[in-house]
Scaffold this motif. Structure first.
Motif, mmCIF file in Angstrom:
data_model
loop_
_atom_site.group_PDB
_atom_site.id
_atom_site.type_symbol
_atom_site.label_atom_id
_atom_site.label_comp_id
_atom_site.label_asym_id
_atom_site.label_seq_id
_atom_site.Cartn_x
_atom_site.Cartn_y
_atom_site.Cartn_z
ATOM 1 N N THR A 46 -4.037 -29.791 -34.011
ATOM 2 C CA THR A 46 -3.976 -28.371 -33.633
ATOM 3 C C THR A 46 -3.928 -28.180 -32.124
ATOM 4 O O THR A 46 -3.744 -27.060 -31.644
ATOM 5 N N ILE A 47 -4.140 -29.263 -31.368
ATOM 6 C CA ILE A 47 -4.076 -29.215 -29.906
ATOM 7 C C ILE A 47 -2.906 -30.083 -29.458
ATOM 8 O O ILE A 47 -2.820 -31.258 -29.817
ATOM 9 N N LEU A 49 -0.669 -31.305 -26.026
ATOM 10 C CA LEU A 49 -0.744 -31.386 -24.575
ATOM 11 C C LEU A 49 0.586 -31.832 -23.981
ATOM 12 O O LEU A 49 1.338 -32.596 -24.606
ATOM 13 N N GLU A 53 -0.863 -32.583 -18.615
ATOM 14 C CA GLU A 53 -2.208 -32.328 -19.153
ATOM 15 C C GLU A 53 -2.838 -33.621 -19.653
ATOM 16 O O GLU A 53 -4.054 -33.843 -19.487
ATOM 17 N N SER A 102 -14.344 -28.893 -29.337
ATOM 18 C CA SER A 102 -13.196 -28.419 -28.558
ATOM 19 C C SER A 102 -12.047 -28.001 -29.476
ATOM 20 O O SER A 102 -11.785 -28.646 -30.497
ATOM 21 N N ASN A 103 -11.353 -26.940 -29.073
ATOM 22 C CA ASN A 103 -10.179 -26.477 -29.824
ATOM 23 C C ASN A 103 -9.009 -26.153 -28.895
ATOM 24 O O ASN A 103 -8.057 -25.496 -29.297
ATOM 25 N N SER A 104 -9.106 -26.599 -27.627
ATOM 26 C CA SER A 104 -8.037 -26.331 -26.668
ATOM 27 C C SER A 104 -8.084 -27.352 -25.544
ATOM 28 O O SER A 104 -9.066 -28.092 -25.387
ATOM 29 N N TYR A 105 -7.011 -27.361 -24.769
ATOM 30 C CA TYR A 105 -6.944 -28.250 -23.613
ATOM 31 C C TYR A 105 -8.049 -27.928 -22.612
ATOM 32 O O TYR A 105 -8.679 -28.837 -22.047
ATOM 33 N N THR A 106 -8.337 -26.658 -22.406
ATOM 34 C CA THR A 106 -9.344 -26.242 -21.425
ATOM 35 C C THR A 106 -10.720 -26.784 -21.770
ATOM 36 O O THR A 106 -11.431 -27.330 -20.905
ATOM 37 N N THR A 107 -11.124 -26.655 -23.023
ATOM 38 C CA THR A 107 -12.460 -27.138 -23.423
ATOM 39 C C THR A 107 -12.530 -28.665 -23.367
ATOM 40 O O THR A 107 -13.563 -29.229 -22.998
#
Length: 474
Positions: A46-47, A49, A53, A102-107
């Protein structure tokens, strides 16, 4: 007497194992990025990059590490070795907790940034073992640090075969909390306690450990259980005992002393030679190395074998703990250079060949390169930092020097893909082989020998001979 000696060593092993436990987590962190990115590239992830990234996810931990090292250095001097490890367990657990959910690149990036703070915690672990170990067994006990790192790398490679990255992060979170609790059973080194005027606590630790049952005692308890046959009379500017500061000189003046700036120059030189030997590049870019060198195995299998070579190399380092440190570095650097020259010669000899013969040559050469790295080049600069600085500035200087080491580490790993693109794989690994040879020359002409020497004797190495006078007692 034998029973007391056994109990003493069992207590030391317990203390060192608890202090090194966090290095297991660091070892997992070494190879976690490779596992994470491989699973994020799967269609079901689901993520997703970009290449840029992915590069930040891989390298950000090393970039943040110097900040963590400075923090660890200050905490180590102010609060002690054991308490610093406990404090560092907090960002370690927090980083793994954020990555777990985590569920995103940021987290993911935030989690890796936080994990960069405890990434250089080995500086504190090396100090603890150096200060508490009996002098004759210090080289053996210090091998617990790289050994637990190697176990962590190997364990992470195995877990990656069965679990998703979220599950692996959750396991690391649980281990971090357990490590924090177990450290309450570990004492601070008596040498540090005495440097803070906590003599009663130091005496209590001495009685509990009973280091007098060992063959040689460390500096931590030398004044309690052993009277030296030779006393050292030194100049007022030479500080070899961990006494509380009584001088009215400002704190910064400590860093201008010869026994501070000279070991700083030596250890920094060692770090440059180590980092430019390519050992960390092979760990962080095993997938790229497999591709560029056209090895017959996949990157996960090669990473597992490199981790196994690291563990076996540490065991070899432990078995050779009676060998002089300089000799180990010379053997390590020379053998690494030979391994890389075999790699370069093979690639040049069979460049452009569709199915080159002896296809296992490259894999064996790189595995041997990693094995011999553990005999000296990889662990020795970190170990040396824990032995060559005076007690008054030991924590801070370890933080400063190892910060520079991690900056060089980050720089080499960050520019490696560009170097390969512009210069070619044969040229780059030839340069790494050249620095392996420089490590041999460093050991011959510059490196101080610390095997079998107390911490006070090591400090005397950095003083001018005319300032030290030996007095023989009848």
């Amino acid at each position: 007497m034998k029973n007391g000696k056994l109990q003493c060593h069992l207590k030391l092993i317990f203390c060192f194992a608890m202090m090194c436990f966090i290095q297991f987590l660091v070892g997992c962190l070494y190879t976690f990025s490779s596992t994470l990115l491989a699973q994020l590239r799967e269609p079901s992830s689901t993520i997703h990059l970009s290449i840029e990234e992915e590069s930040w996810i891989t390298s950000i931990t090393i970039l943040i590490c110097p900040i963590g090292l400075l923090i660890i250095g200050i905490l180590t001097d102010k609060f002690g070795r054991r308490k610093t490890i406990q404090i560092i367990c907090a960002p370690m657990a927090l980083g793994w907790l954020i990555i777990t959910f985590s569920n995103s690149y940021t987290t993911l990036l935030i989690g890796k940034i936080i994990l960069g703070i405890p990434f250089g915690v080995s500086t504190c672990t090396f100090l603890y073992i150096s200060e508490l170990s009996p002098t004759n067994l210090r080289p053996l006990y210090i091998t617990l640090v790289p050994f637990t790192v190697g176990l962590g790398m190997m364990a992470e490679c195995i877990m990656a075969m069965y679990f998703r990255w979220q599950t692996i992060s959750g396991i690391m979170l649980a281990i971090s909390l357990v490590n924090f609790l177990m450290l309450f059973m570990v004492p601070e080194p008596p040498i540090w306690l005495r440097s803070r005027g906590r003599v009663a606590e130091a005496d209590e630790v001495d009685r509990w450990l009973n280091l007098g049952n060992t063959t040689h005692v460390s500096d931590a308890s030398a004044d309690v259980v052993e009277q030296p046959a030779v006393a050292m009379e030194v100049d007022d500017n030479v500080h070899t005992t961990p006494a509380a500061p009584t001088s009215l000189s400002p704190y910064w003046s400590l860093f201008l002393r010869r026994n501070v700036w000279l070991p700083t120059v030596i250890t920094l030189t060692f770090f440059v030679c180590q980092q430019c030997s390519g050992v960390y590049v092979l760990l962080f870019y095993s997938m790229d190395v497999v591709r560029d060198c056209k090895m017959p195995w996949d990157s996960n299998t090669v990473s597992l074998f490199l981790s196994l070579a690291r563990v076996i190399g540490v065991l070899g380092f432990a078995a050779m703990h009676r060998v002089a440190r300089r000799t180990l570095v010379m053997i390590s650097g020379g053998s690494m250079a030979i391994s890389l020259l075999i790699v370069v010669a093979y690639m040049k000899a069979f460049a452009g060949v569709q199915d080159p013969p002896f296809e296992m040559t490259l894999i064996v050469a790189f595995v041997m390169f990693m094995f011999f790295a553990l005999l000296g080049i990889l662990p020795m600069p970190w170990i040396l930092c824990g032995e060559v600085f005076p007690m008054e500035v030991k924590g801070v200087m370890n933080g400063v020097v190892q910060t520079c080491g991690y900056v060089i580490w980050f720089t080499i790993c960050k520019i490696y893909p560009s170097l390969i693109l512009n210069l070619g794989v044969e040229v780059i690994w030839s340069i790494f082989a050249f620095f392996c040879i420089l490590n041999v020359l460093f050991a011959i002409f510059i490196m101080p020998e610390t095997k079998g020497k107390s911490l006070d004797e090591i400090l005397l190495y950095f003083e001018p001979p005319n300032k030290i006078k030996k007095i023989d007692f009848p």
